[in-house]
Motif scaffolding. Structure first.
Motif, mmCIF file in Angstrom:
data_model
loop_
_atom_site.group_PDB
_atom_site.id
_atom_site.type_symbol
_atom_site.label_atom_id
_atom_site.label_comp_id
_atom_site.label_asym_id
_atom_site.label_seq_id
_atom_site.Cartn_x
_atom_site.Cartn_y
_atom_site.Cartn_z
ATOM 1 N N ILE A 121 0.866 -1.177 0.000
ATOM 2 C CA ILE A 121 0.000 0.000 0.000
ATOM 3 C C ILE A 121 0.901 1.225 0.000
ATOM 4 O O ILE A 121 1.790 1.353 0.833
ATOM 5 C CB ILE A 121 -0.984 -0.017 1.186
ATOM 6 N N TYR A 122 0.689 2.122 -0.973
ATOM 7 C CA TYR A 122 1.663 3.190 -1.183
ATOM 8 C C TYR A 122 0.995 4.430 -1.756
ATOM 9 O O TYR A 122 -0.135 4.383 -2.247
ATOM 10 C CB TYR A 122 2.789 2.710 -2.106
ATOM 11 N N ILE A 144 -0.110 -8.026 -4.188
ATOM 12 C CA ILE A 144 -1.340 -7.246 -4.324
ATOM 13 C C ILE A 144 -0.969 -5.788 -4.106
ATOM 14 O O ILE A 144 -0.456 -5.413 -3.050
ATOM 15 C CB ILE A 144 -2.404 -7.677 -3.300
ATOM 16 N N LEU A 145 -1.222 -4.963 -5.112
ATOM 17 C CA LEU A 145 -0.830 -3.553 -5.094
ATOM 18 C C LEU A 145 -2.053 -2.678 -4.838
ATOM 19 O O LEU A 145 -3.097 -2.865 -5.444
ATOM 20 C CB LEU A 145 -0.208 -3.163 -6.433
ATOM 21 N N ARG A 146 -1.873 -1.715 -3.941
ATOM 22 C CA ARG A 146 -2.944 -0.750 -3.706
ATOM 23 C C ARG A 146 -2.289 0.640 -3.628
ATOM 24 O O ARG A 146 -1.744 1.035 -2.612
ATOM 25 C CB ARG A 146 -3.704 -1.095 -2.423
ATOM 26 N N GLY A 147 -2.308 1.348 -4.768
ATOM 27 C CA GLY A 147 -1.730 2.679 -4.814
ATOM 28 C C GLY A 147 -2.722 3.725 -4.360
ATOM 29 O O GLY A 147 -3.813 3.413 -3.874
ATOM 30 N N SER A 148 -2.357 4.983 -4.523
ATOM 31 C CA SER A 148 -3.236 6.085 -4.104
ATOM 32 C C SER A 148 -4.055 6.583 -5.291
ATOM 33 O O SER A 148 -3.726 6.334 -6.458
ATOM 34 C CB SER A 148 -2.407 7.232 -3.537
ATOM 35 N N ASP A 198 0.569 -12.572 3.380
ATOM 36 C CA ASP A 198 1.596 -12.998 4.330
ATOM 37 C C ASP A 198 2.304 -11.820 4.973
ATOM 38 O O ASP A 198 2.817 -11.930 6.091
ATOM 39 C CB ASP A 198 2.616 -13.896 3.624
ATOM 40 N N VAL A 199 2.358 -10.696 4.279
ATOM 41 C CA VAL A 199 2.983 -9.493 4.831
ATOM 42 C C VAL A 199 2.384 -8.286 4.118
ATOM 43 O O VAL A 199 1.964 -8.370 2.962
ATOM 44 C CB VAL A 199 4.525 -9.532 4.643
ATOM 45 N N LEU A 200 2.336 -7.153 4.815
ATOM 46 C CA LEU A 200 1.838 -5.902 4.248
ATOM 47 C C LEU A 200 2.929 -4.851 4.411
ATOM 48 O O LEU A 200 3.468 -4.663 5.504
ATOM 49 C CB LEU A 200 0.557 -5.465 4.959
ATOM 50 N N ILE A 201 3.249 -4.166 3.311
ATOM 51 C CA ILE A 201 4.310 -3.162 3.331
ATOM 52 C C ILE A 201 3.719 -1.802 2.964
ATOM 53 O O ILE A 201 3.245 -1.615 1.839
ATOM 54 C CB ILE A 201 5.434 -3.529 2.342
ATOM 55 N N PRO A 202 3.720 -0.853 3.896
ATOM 56 C CA PRO A 202 3.286 0.504 3.562
ATOM 57 C C PRO A 202 4.478 1.326 3.080
ATOM 58 O O PRO A 202 5.584 1.218 3.615
ATOM 59 C CB PRO A 202 2.766 1.046 4.893
ATOM 60 N N LEU A 211 -0.914 4.663 10.184
ATOM 61 C CA LEU A 211 -2.248 4.069 10.041
ATOM 62 C C LEU A 211 -2.150 2.565 9.834
ATOM 63 O O LEU A 211 -2.872 1.783 10.475
ATOM 64 C CB LEU A 211 -2.978 4.719 8.866
ATOM 65 N N VAL A 212 -1.267 2.136 8.944
ATOM 66 C CA VAL A 212 -1.129 0.716 8.649
ATOM 67 C C VAL A 212 -0.623 -0.040 9.872
ATOM 68 O O VAL A 212 -1.150 -1.103 10.226
ATOM 69 C CB VAL A 212 -0.191 0.494 7.446
ATOM 70 N N VAL A 213 0.375 0.501 10.543
ATOM 71 C CA VAL A 213 0.930 -0.156 11.737
ATOM 72 C C VAL A 213 -0.135 -0.277 12.821
ATOM 73 O O VAL A 213 -0.236 -1.295 13.512
ATOM 74 C CB VAL A 213 2.155 0.623 12.263
ATOM 75 N N ARG A 214 -0.962 0.747 12.945
ATOM 76 C CA ARG A 214 -1.978 0.784 14.004
ATOM 77 C C ARG A 214 -3.158 -0.141 13.718
ATOM 78 O O ARG A 214 -3.679 -0.790 14.630
ATOM 79 C CB ARG A 214 -2.471 2.224 14.170
ATOM 80 N N GLU A 215 -3.589 -0.241 12.460
ATOM 81 C CA GLU A 215 -4.846 -0.923 12.157
ATOM 82 C C GLU A 215 -4.695 -2.293 11.498
ATOM 83 O O GLU A 215 -5.654 -3.045 11.422
ATOM 84 C CB GLU A 215 -5.713 -0.025 11.263
ATOM 85 N N SER A 216 -3.499 -2.630 11.022
ATOM 86 C CA SER A 216 -3.351 -3.882 10.296
ATOM 87 C C SER A 216 -3.252 -5.083 11.233
ATOM 88 O O SER A 216 -2.550 -5.045 12.242
ATOM 89 C CB SER A 216 -2.097 -3.828 9.418
ATOM 90 N N THR A 217 -3.972 -6.147 10.873
ATOM 91 C CA THR A 217 -3.808 -7.428 11.575
ATOM 92 C C THR A 217 -2.854 -8.339 10.814
ATOM 93 O O THR A 217 -2.413 -9.355 11.330
ATOM 94 C CB THR A 217 -5.168 -8.135 11.743
ATOM 95 N N VAL A 218 -2.552 -7.957 9.580
ATOM 96 C CA VAL A 218 -1.537 -8.655 8.782
ATOM 97 C C VAL A 218 -0.164 -8.187 9.263
ATOM 98 O O VAL A 218 0.011 -7.008 9.570
ATOM 99 C CB VAL A 218 -1.709 -8.324 7.282
ATOM 100 N N PRO A 219 0.826 -9.073 9.370
ATOM 101 C CA PRO A 219 2.168 -8.632 9.759
ATOM 102 C C PRO A 219 2.671 -7.515 8.840
ATOM 103 O O PRO A 219 2.544 -7.613 7.615
ATOM 104 C CB PRO A 219 3.016 -9.897 9.615
#
Length: 417
Positions: A121-122, A144-148, A198-202, A211-219
């Motif tokens: 997510i970027y 899986i890509l999620r841009g702005s 398996d992992v989420l990278i902001p 936001l990602v660190v606070r709300e993500s349940t994915v590592p």
């Protein structure tokens, strides 16, 4: 649109089981196809980017964001070149990290393996679309890509080009998924897609990362904002200091390894302070926020606050503070920095050693610009981001950062007593 995210998660997971077993040759052939296809589709990509730039200007995006958003022929060519560099790099998958044979004949091998499905997510930067996709493919992962929303058209065009290349290479097209809906709902669904991710990278500004660190349940594999410092020690060479500060501050304002804060030893300040401040303000055109000593030396300097010392400006702006020692410089950096990249300019080896060992950052520099903290500069090819955390990966994250490990145990009938 959350169903779209879940469906793409399923498809990426299925694709990851196939990419996991593809050979280095197959992966490299797919990457070569992507490098070529981006150039074939250049006009289509630039037209889509122009739509995003026009929307950005209409929405009053700042200059640094527009710079990150911009694609031109040179930048697309650089993307293609980076992919070819990635092809030439060793494939970390299958690398043997440890090997043990027990007394009972049990043979244990620890190897690198793909992570599985990487979520990305970027913000703004369409080049991240290509970097994340190709790094993931080289390491046998799906992504899986999620841009702005600001880069929506660019990202759609880039992924369409990647899909054409994968199809030509007979490689699983579902290994690269783009979530086109950039609403908050899709982001929240991605944060909790534990079944498939398996992992989420902001990758973006501090607000997104927090936001990602606070709300993500994915590592989360956290990349950080860059409040980077340069400390001019009492044994700093003035001309070297000018060259390095100019490069680290002005070479490109919109990136995370740009210097945002300048610390001056009081002896350096007394001898060269007025000259140096005039150089920064008058010759380089930098807006300065400083402590009381700095403000007294140059009336054009504005008073610095706690917020200024902690801020990632991403603009032609610096905070400036006078310190009494290398130890005070280290303490200031460890309080206000973001654990990214920090530099000391000095001819004194002992002070350099104190700084390099004591500053808490992913990259520390002695007599060099912070602008080198970059996967390409470090020889990794493209990078997935620059990690400022300490678990799994730190600093520019190349191919090994997108792998995990697996133990392979071979026996001939052994049982445990």
């Amino acid at each position: 649109m959350t169903n779209e995210v879940i469906e793409k998660g399923k498809r990426a997971k299925i694709a990851s089981y196939e990419t996991n077993i593809r050979s280095t040759h197959e992966k490299n052939e797919a990457l070569k196809q992507i490098a070529a296809q981006l150039l074939v589709d250049l006009e289509e990509i630039l037209q889509a980017n122009e739509q995003d730039l026009l929307s950005g200007k209409e929405n009053n995006l700042d200059d640094s964001t527009l710079d990150r958003l911009l694609l031109n022929e040179a930048r697309v060519q650089a993307m293609s070149d980076a992919i070819l560099q990635l092809v030439d790099l060793p494939d970390p998958v299958g690398e043997v990290l440890e090997e043990i044979t027990k007394e009972n004949g049990l043979h244990i091998t620890k190897k690198r393996v793909p992570l599985g499905v990487v979520g990305m997510i970027y913000e703004a930067r369409p080049n991240v679309t290509v970097d994340a996709a190709t790094l993931s493919l080289k390491t046998g992962n799906a992504v899986i890509l999620r841009g702005s929303s600001s880069a929506k058209h660019s990202n759609i065009a880039l992924v369409a080009s990647i899909h054409r290349a994968l199809k030509s290479a007979n490689y699983p097209v579902d290994a690269v998924q783009l979530i086109e809906d950039t609403s908050r709902e899709t982001a929240k669904t991605l944060f909790t897609l534990n079944e498939y991710l398996d992992v989420l990278i902001p990758r973006g500004g501090k607000n997104l990362i927090d936001l990602v660190v606070r709300e993500s349940t994915v590592p989360v594999l956290e990349t950080g904002a860059g409040n980077c410092h340069v400390y001019l020690d009492n044994f700093a060479n003035v001309e070297m200091a000018k060259t390095i500060v100019k490069n680290s501050k002005t070479q490109r304002l919109s990136v995370c390894n740009t210097t945002e804060s300048l610390l001056l030893h009081e002896d350096f300040f007394h001898l060269h302070g007025k000259e140096f401040l005039h150089y920064l303000h008058d010759e380089l055109g930098i807006e300065l926020y400083g402590d009381a000593k700095v403000c007294r030396e140059l009336p054009a300097v504005l008073p610095a606050t706690e917020e200024h010392y902690a801020q990632e400006f991403l603009a032609l702006t610096l905070s400036v503070k006078v310190v009494e020692s290398v130890y005070e410089a280290v303490n200031h950096i460890n309080k206000y920095g973001t654990n990214h990249s920090e530099a000391i300019i000095t001819d004194d080896k002992q002070n350099a050693e104190v700084f390099l060992n004591s500053v808490d950052a992913a990259a520390v520099y002695h007599n060099a610009s912070t602008r080198f903290t970059d996967g390409f500069e470090f020889g990794y090819g493209a990078e997935i981001g620059i990690s400022t955390q300490k678990l799994h990966a730190r600093g520019p994250m190349g191919l090994p950062a997108l792998t995990s490990t697996k133990f392979y145990i071979t026996g001939n009938g052994q049982i445990r007593n």
